[in-house]
Design a protein around this motif. Structure first.
Motif, PDB file in Angstrom:
ATOM      1  N   ALA A  12       0.544  -1.265   0.052  1.00 14.28           N
ATOM      2  CA  ALA A  12      -0.030  -0.179   0.027  1.00 14.28           C
ATOM      3  C   ALA A  12       0.844   1.214  -0.050  1.00 14.28           C
ATOM      4  O   ALA A  12       0.496   2.194  -0.468  1.00 14.28           O
ATOM      5  CB  ALA A  12      -1.147   0.106   1.164  1.00 14.28           C
ATOM      6  N   TYR A  13       1.854   1.230   0.476  1.00 20.25           N
ATOM      7  CA  TYR A  13       3.097   2.599   0.544  1.00 20.25           C
ATOM      8  C   TYR A  13       3.061   3.005  -0.898  1.00 20.25           C
ATOM      9  O   TYR A  13       3.565   4.069  -1.020  1.00 20.25           O
ATOM     10  CB  TYR A  13       4.278   2.065   1.290  1.00 20.25           C
ATOM     11  CG  TYR A  13       5.047   1.321   0.576  1.00 20.25           C
ATOM     12  CD1 TYR A  13       6.224   1.952  -0.399  1.00 20.25           C
ATOM     13  CD2 TYR A  13       5.027  -0.263   0.412  1.00 20.25           C
ATOM     14  CE1 TYR A  13       7.013   0.935  -1.122  1.00 20.25           C
ATOM     15  CE2 TYR A  13       5.780  -0.913  -0.224  1.00 20.25           C
ATOM     16  CZ  TYR A  13       6.891  -0.447  -1.180  1.00 20.25           C
ATOM     17  OH  TYR A  13       7.814  -1.126  -1.777  1.00 20.25           O
ATOM     18  N   LYS A  14       3.221   2.131  -1.795  1.00 15.69           N
ATOM     19  CA  LYS A  14       3.225   2.527  -3.134  1.00 15.69           C
ATOM     20  C   LYS A  14       2.213   3.667  -3.687  1.00 15.69           C
ATOM     21  O   LYS A  14       2.384   4.158  -4.678  1.00 15.69           O
ATOM     22  CB  LYS A  14       3.332   1.342  -4.241  1.00 15.69           C
ATOM     23  CG  LYS A  14       4.637   0.424  -3.874  1.00 15.69           C
ATOM     24  CD  LYS A  14       4.769  -0.689  -4.779  1.00 15.69           C
ATOM     25  CE  LYS A  14       6.116  -1.600  -4.638  1.00 15.69           C
ATOM     26  NZ  LYS A  14       5.948  -2.606  -5.617  1.00 15.69           N
ATOM     27  N   LEU A  15       1.194   3.762  -3.137  1.00 13.46           N
ATOM     28  CA  LEU A  15       0.340   4.525  -3.404  1.00 13.46           C
ATOM     29  C   LEU A  15       0.578   6.147  -2.768  1.00 13.46           C
ATOM     30  O   LEU A  15       0.133   6.925  -3.495  1.00 13.46           O
ATOM     31  CB  LEU A  15      -1.038   4.123  -2.688  1.00 13.46           C
ATOM     32  CG  LEU A  15      -1.658   2.949  -3.121  1.00 13.46           C
ATOM     33  CD1 LEU A  15      -3.048   2.693  -2.356  1.00 13.46           C
ATOM     34  CD2 LEU A  15      -2.145   2.696  -4.622  1.00 13.46           C
ATOM     35  N   VAL A  16       1.471   6.313  -2.062  1.00 17.03           N
ATOM     36  CA  VAL A  16       1.950   7.414  -1.422  1.00 17.03           C
ATOM     37  C   VAL A  16       3.375   7.530  -2.085  1.00 17.03           C
ATOM     38  O   VAL A  16       4.389   7.214  -1.465  1.00 17.03           O
ATOM     39  CB  VAL A  16       1.855   7.517   0.038  1.00 17.03           C
ATOM     40  CG1 VAL A  16       2.391   8.914   0.535  1.00 17.03           C
ATOM     41  CG2 VAL A  16       0.615   7.262   0.583  1.00 17.03           C
ATOM     42  N   GLY A  17       3.496   8.394  -3.212  1.00 18.88           N
ATOM     43  CA  GLY A  17       4.826   8.513  -3.783  1.00 18.88           C
ATOM     44  C   GLY A  17       5.316   9.747  -4.253  1.00 18.88           C
ATOM     45  O   GLY A  17       6.393   9.752  -4.801  1.00 18.88           O
ATOM     46  N   SER A  18       4.624  10.870  -3.920  1.00 25.47           N
ATOM     47  CA  SER A  18       4.982  12.194  -4.397  1.00 25.47           C
ATOM     48  C   SER A  18       4.848  13.095  -3.359  1.00 25.47           C
ATOM     49  O   SER A  18       4.380  12.716  -2.373  1.00 25.47           O
ATOM     50  CB  SER A  18       4.163  12.494  -5.750  1.00 25.47           C
ATOM     51  OG  SER A  18       2.923  12.578  -5.515  1.00 25.47           O
ATOM     52  N   ASN A  19       5.412  14.404  -3.621  1.00 22.75           N
ATOM     53  CA  ASN A  19       5.069  15.528  -2.602  1.00 22.75           C
ATOM     54  C   ASN A  19       3.791  16.318  -3.182  1.00 22.75           C
ATOM     55  O   ASN A  19       3.991  17.263  -2.610  1.00 22.75           O
ATOM     56  CB  ASN A  19       6.350  16.459  -2.759  1.00 22.75           C
ATOM     57  CG  ASN A  19       7.530  15.483  -1.833  1.00 22.75           C
ATOM     58  OD1 ASN A  19       7.158  14.929  -1.121  1.00 22.75           O
ATOM     59  ND2 ASN A  19       8.769  16.160  -2.210  1.00 22.75           N
ATOM     60  N   THR A  20       2.915  15.911  -3.678  1.00 19.18           N
ATOM     61  CA  THR A  20       1.731  16.338  -4.064  1.00 19.18           C
ATOM     62  C   THR A  20       0.797  16.145  -2.779  1.00 19.18           C
ATOM     63  O   THR A  20       0.766  15.569  -1.978  1.00 19.18           O
ATOM     64  CB  THR A  20       0.953  15.890  -5.133  1.00 19.18           C
ATOM     65  OG1 THR A  20       0.801  14.764  -5.052  1.00 19.18           O
ATOM     66  CG2 THR A  20       1.686  16.168  -6.408  1.00 19.18           C
ATOM     67  N   ALA A  21       0.042  17.363  -2.589  1.00 17.39           N
ATOM     68  CA  ALA A  21      -0.947  17.319  -1.360  1.00 17.39           C
ATOM     69  C   ALA A  21      -2.002  16.151  -1.457  1.00 17.39           C
ATOM     70  O   ALA A  21      -2.250  15.716  -2.376  1.00 17.39           O
ATOM     71  CB  ALA A  21      -1.804  18.604  -1.319  1.00 17.39           C
ATOM     72  N   ILE A 126      -5.827   5.057   1.513  1.00 15.26           N
ATOM     73  CA  ILE A 126      -5.256   4.025   2.491  1.00 15.26           C
ATOM     74  C   ILE A 126      -5.995   4.228   3.694  1.00 15.26           C
ATOM     75  O   ILE A 126      -5.871   5.416   4.386  1.00 15.26           O
ATOM     76  CB  ILE A 126      -3.691   4.265   2.649  1.00 15.26           C
ATOM     77  CG1 ILE A 126      -3.094   4.113   1.485  1.00 15.26           C
ATOM     78  CG2 ILE A 126      -3.454   3.055   3.718  1.00 15.26           C
ATOM     79  CD1 ILE A 126      -1.708   4.283   1.528  1.00 15.26           C
ATOM     80  N   GLU A 127      -6.933   3.369   4.305  1.00 15.81           N
ATOM     81  CA  GLU A 127      -7.525   3.574   5.642  1.00 15.81           C
ATOM     82  C   GLU A 127      -6.543   3.128   6.577  1.00 15.81           C
ATOM     83  O   GLU A 127      -5.961   2.119   6.556  1.00 15.81           O
ATOM     84  CB  GLU A 127      -8.897   2.768   5.506  1.00 15.81           C
ATOM     85  CG  GLU A 127      -9.712   3.066   4.396  1.00 15.81           C
ATOM     86  CD  GLU A 127     -11.010   2.330   4.570  1.00 15.81           C
ATOM     87  OE1 GLU A 127     -11.264   1.691   5.306  1.00 15.81           O
ATOM     88  OE2 GLU A 127     -11.628   2.018   3.234  1.00 15.81           O
ATOM     89  N   CYS A 128      -6.538   3.894   7.453  1.00 16.24           N
ATOM     90  CA  CYS A 128      -5.457   3.512   8.777  1.00 16.24           C
ATOM     91  C   CYS A 128      -5.954   3.742  10.172  1.00 16.24           C
ATOM     92  O   CYS A 128      -7.105   4.517  10.241  1.00 16.24           O
ATOM     93  CB  CYS A 128      -4.261   4.696   8.635  1.00 16.24           C
ATOM     94  SG  CYS A 128      -3.525   4.825   7.096  1.00 16.24           S
ATOM     95  N   THR A 129      -5.352   3.207  10.955  1.00 16.58           N
ATOM     96  CA  THR A 129      -6.020   3.278  12.355  1.00 16.58           C
ATOM     97  C   THR A 129      -4.394   3.786  12.975  1.00 16.58           C
ATOM     98  O   THR A 129      -3.638   3.543  12.768  1.00 16.58           O
ATOM     99  CB  THR A 129      -5.825   1.560  13.071  1.00 16.58           C
ATOM    100  OG1 THR A 129      -4.968   1.024  12.874  1.00 16.58           O
ATOM    101  CG2 THR A 129      -7.114   1.211  12.597  1.00 16.58           C
TER     102      THR A 129
END
Length: 152
Positions: A12-21, A126-129
């Motif tokens: 799932a970490y691959k979904l967050v890959g840039s410095n965009t908001a 990504i849903e997180c606790t």
């Protein structure tokens, strides 16, 4: 989630890959009220056995209070980095504002946590606790563990 496919929580970490908001989705402190907060700096922290996410937020922001109270949040990656939803959601902060109604955002209930996802405006989320909050200088660092992840 219709139109989205479930993602492996290790990757799932691959979904967050840039410095965009990104938009952090939380549940407000009033019944039926949900919130979206733009956060610029967010990153994966770990991915084994599942993805963990870390980001900072000022303690005076509603997002900070919501996460501390509910112990959950979703990281929503906009389909377009220039989407006006990002600026609009960042233009107001109050426990009494319904950003979904105010800005005409369509929200859909998340699968594993109690937040609304702006599915029409997102390519993934990504849903997180909440795992941990670390107060550092003038911000709180939030560490969350993925419980579900989806992308188009």
């Amino acid at each position: 989630m219709k139109g989205f496919k479930s993602e492996d929580l290790v990757k799932a970490y691959k979904l967050v890959g840039s410095n965009t908001a990104t938009l952090i989705a939380t549940k407000g402190n009033k019944e039926g009220l949900y919130d979206l907060t733009p956060i610029q700096w967010i990153m994966p922290m770990d991915y084994d056995p599942v993805t963990q996410i870390i980001f900072s937020c000022a303690p005076e922001h509603q997002c900070d209070a919501n996460i501390k109270r509910t112990k959950e949040f979703a990281v929503c990656i906009p389909s377009d980095a220039e989407n006006p939803i990002i600026e609009k959601c960042g233009s107001v902060s109050s426990a009494d504002i319904d950003k979904f109604a105010r800005f005409g955002i369509t929200g859909q209930k998340a699968e594993k946590i109690d937040v609304l996802i702006p599915v029409e405006d997102c390519s993934a989320w990504i849903e997180c606790t909440l795992e941990k909050v670390i107060h550092e200088s003038t911000v709180d660092l939030f560490i969350g563990k993925a419980t579900a992840a989806f992308k188009k």
